[in-house]
Design an enzyme around this catalytic site. Sequence first.
Site, PDB file in Angstrom:
ATOM      1  N   ASN A 287       5.400  -0.321  12.562  1.00 31.79           N
ATOM      2  CA  ASN A 287       4.554   0.206  11.491  1.00 31.79           C
ATOM      3  C   ASN A 287       4.544   1.732  11.445  1.00 31.79           C
ATOM      4  O   ASN A 287       4.029   2.320  10.486  1.00 31.79           O
ATOM      5  CB  ASN A 287       3.126  -0.318  11.608  1.00 31.79           C
ATOM      6  CG  ASN A 287       2.962  -1.683  10.966  1.00 31.79           C
ATOM      7  OD1 ASN A 287       3.897  -2.227  10.396  1.00 31.79           O
ATOM      8  ND2 ASN A 287       1.773  -2.252  11.050  1.00 31.79           N
ATOM      9  N   TYR A 288       5.102   2.369  12.475  1.00 36.94           N
ATOM     10  CA  TYR A 288       5.329   3.812  12.442  1.00 36.94           C
ATOM     11  C   TYR A 288       6.838   4.033  12.278  1.00 36.94           C
ATOM     12  O   TYR A 288       7.487   4.673  13.090  1.00 36.94           O
ATOM     13  CB  TYR A 288       4.830   4.475  13.728  1.00 36.94           C
ATOM     14  CG  TYR A 288       3.334   4.383  13.959  1.00 36.94           C
ATOM     15  CD1 TYR A 288       2.445   4.174  12.905  1.00 36.94           C
ATOM     16  CD2 TYR A 288       2.794   4.515  15.238  1.00 36.94           C
ATOM     17  CE1 TYR A 288       1.080   4.102  13.118  1.00 36.94           C
ATOM     18  CE2 TYR A 288       1.426   4.443  15.453  1.00 36.94           C
ATOM     19  CZ  TYR A 288       0.574   4.234  14.401  1.00 36.94           C
ATOM     20  OH  TYR A 288      -0.783   4.158  14.613  1.00 36.94           O
TER      21      TYR A 288
ATOM     22  N   SER B 217       9.340   0.995   1.059  1.00 39.83           N
ATOM     23  CA  SER B 217       8.745   0.031   0.135  1.00 39.83           C
ATOM     24  C   SER B 217       8.881   0.478  -1.320  1.00 39.83           C
ATOM     25  O   SER B 217       8.545  -0.277  -2.229  1.00 39.83           O
ATOM     26  CB  SER B 217       7.267  -0.201   0.480  1.00 39.83           C
ATOM     27  OG  SER B 217       6.524   1.005   0.397  1.00 39.83           O
TER      28      SER B 217
ATOM     29  N   GLY C  52       0.797  -1.233   0.000  1.00 40.72           N
ATOM     30  CA  GLY C  52       0.000   0.000   0.000  1.00 40.72           C
ATOM     31  C   GLY C  52       0.824   1.275   0.000  1.00 40.72           C
ATOM     32  O   GLY C  52       0.291   2.370  -0.131  1.00 40.72           O
TER      33      GLY C  52
ATOM     34  N   TYR D 291      -2.745  -2.515  14.469  1.00 40.26           N
ATOM     35  CA  TYR D 291      -3.829  -2.369  15.448  1.00 40.26           C
ATOM     36  C   TYR D 291      -4.869  -1.365  14.964  1.00 40.26           C
ATOM     37  O   TYR D 291      -4.594  -0.482  14.165  1.00 40.26           O
ATOM     38  CB  TYR D 291      -3.299  -1.995  16.830  1.00 40.26           C
ATOM     39  CG  TYR D 291      -2.726  -0.601  16.994  1.00 40.26           C
ATOM     40  CD1 TYR D 291      -3.563   0.486  17.193  1.00 40.26           C
ATOM     41  CD2 TYR D 291      -1.354  -0.385  17.005  1.00 40.26           C
ATOM     42  CE1 TYR D 291      -3.053   1.760  17.378  1.00 40.26           C
ATOM     43  CE2 TYR D 291      -0.825   0.883  17.184  1.00 40.26           C
ATOM     44  CZ  TYR D 291      -1.679   1.957  17.368  1.00 40.26           C
ATOM     45  OH  TYR D 291      -1.175   3.212  17.540  1.00 40.26           O
TER      46      TYR D 291
END
Length: 547
Positions: free
Chosen positions: A474-475, A111, A103, A183
């Site tokens: 993820n941060y 990415s 994404g 989450y």
Amino acid sequence: MFPFLFVVLLSLSWRINASALPVQEFLHCLSLRSPNSSIAKLVYTQNNSSYSSVLKSAAQNFRFTTPSTPTPLAIVTPLHASHIQAAVYCCRKHGLQVRTRSGGHDFEGLSYTSAYKVPFVVIDLVNLRSVRVNVEKATAWVESGATVGELYDEIARKSKTLGFPAGICPTLGVGGHLSGGGYGLLFRKYGLGADNVIDARLIDVKGRILDKKSMGEDLFWAIRGGGGGTFGIVLAWKLKLVAVPANVTVFTVRKTLEQNATKLVHRWQSIAHKFPKEMHLSIAIARANSSEDEEKMTIQASFTSTFLGSIDELIPLMEEKFPELGLVKEDCLEMSWAESNLYSFLFLLRSPSETLLNRNQKSSISKTFFKAKSDFVKQPIPESAFEGLWSKFYEDEAKSAIMVFVAFGGKMDEILETEYPYPHRAGNLYTILYTVDWEEKENINSEKFMSWMRRVYNYMTPYVSKSPREAYINYRDLDIGTNKINNRKRSYAKARVWGVKYFKNNFNRLVNVKTIVDPQNFFRHEQSIPPLFLSWKRSDHKKHLSS
């Protein structure tokens, strides 16, 4: 003069050909590995007119779309697993690094770009986005290129009483999100998205397609929260869906400093983690105009919640647990669980389900220039510390800054730190996400916004977790440490600096898994898990694992 000019032109020609050579070799290799497919139509090189638009299509942080940003030699947009297998093989053969994008929400752009300035190829999974929901078994298979919004939309179409505990941002790619934990509104009830993965299909460094059984317990453990881009490329995930009511209740109550916001925030941090599991609680803090004097700036705290129940059940609960907030029935709305994600992320009311499918949603962490950081809080922060923090929001750089507090507790307290790679479980009152964003015309002065973020982060040091100061993978935040490219001797030591902040003691187990499944460190980036290289002495190996 002419011989000199000839030499210059010859030199320039050689350089152009040398830079083009890896691309041509890669393309030739792909054609040999996929002779009966149309893979050439799925590859975009820098000479292709669509290259730039494809590269930027899922670039969520515009900091990494500037002319100075390193770009891939090629972008592969596979339609089948065989295309990925071919790309992995050819990158290995020709010494190219791989970046995998689902994404594009990696906060540091890892990415789709690289800080190493080495030749690399992006494998963009945008075409691998199917979602298959089995209502009877309460499971779903979802490919890594699907977004969280696409997943939620398909679940909602099949059932009004099933959901999945992933994030609220609909444009998140499932692959990267689950690789780091994930989450959202249901995590206090059911844990993280990664906690609810029950099978997966992964392409490893050898090009094999492995499922849970064939990959083994350790690798299956590692891919569910150990971070993307390290162990292979996950094609698809089998998810355990969870029960949700047909309607949930949401509310947002906004309070300024003049309305006692500081005391309310201080009170919230001591009680939010004790609420029933059925409740997700957060606070968004930002600068705002004063309600008493529109020319005066103030701080506004937005108390938001999603409750797996009715308004009539929620009101007495709030009156008992947090009467100071003054919640009344008129503040509340009932809606479907899928809609509540859009409400929580974009404050959209009664949005059509198609909104979940929009891959171009703009927010403070998507389709903009931004910097973000994270923290975990284990003890209530004093009121005086909040008062010192508020002053920083009046600085020029903070006009679009936001801090989000998300309460922990519930199911998160019940899962052991070592059960999955994500270790931030019991003992946390809440987590903090810091973001600051700016416009394109301001990007020439981006460093001033980055400096503001770092000043705020430094200010918070005494009040957050310590030894290590924990962070959420993820941060992603490259300020906390990076790997050294092709530096085998110090790879573990450099990675451990940031690794223990994301994974605590689970870092060593992740290193062991990496050493077994990818000992030559093919899948790597600035914050990928390193292997312990075989050239090390056994004593060095033991010393590092015990440290």
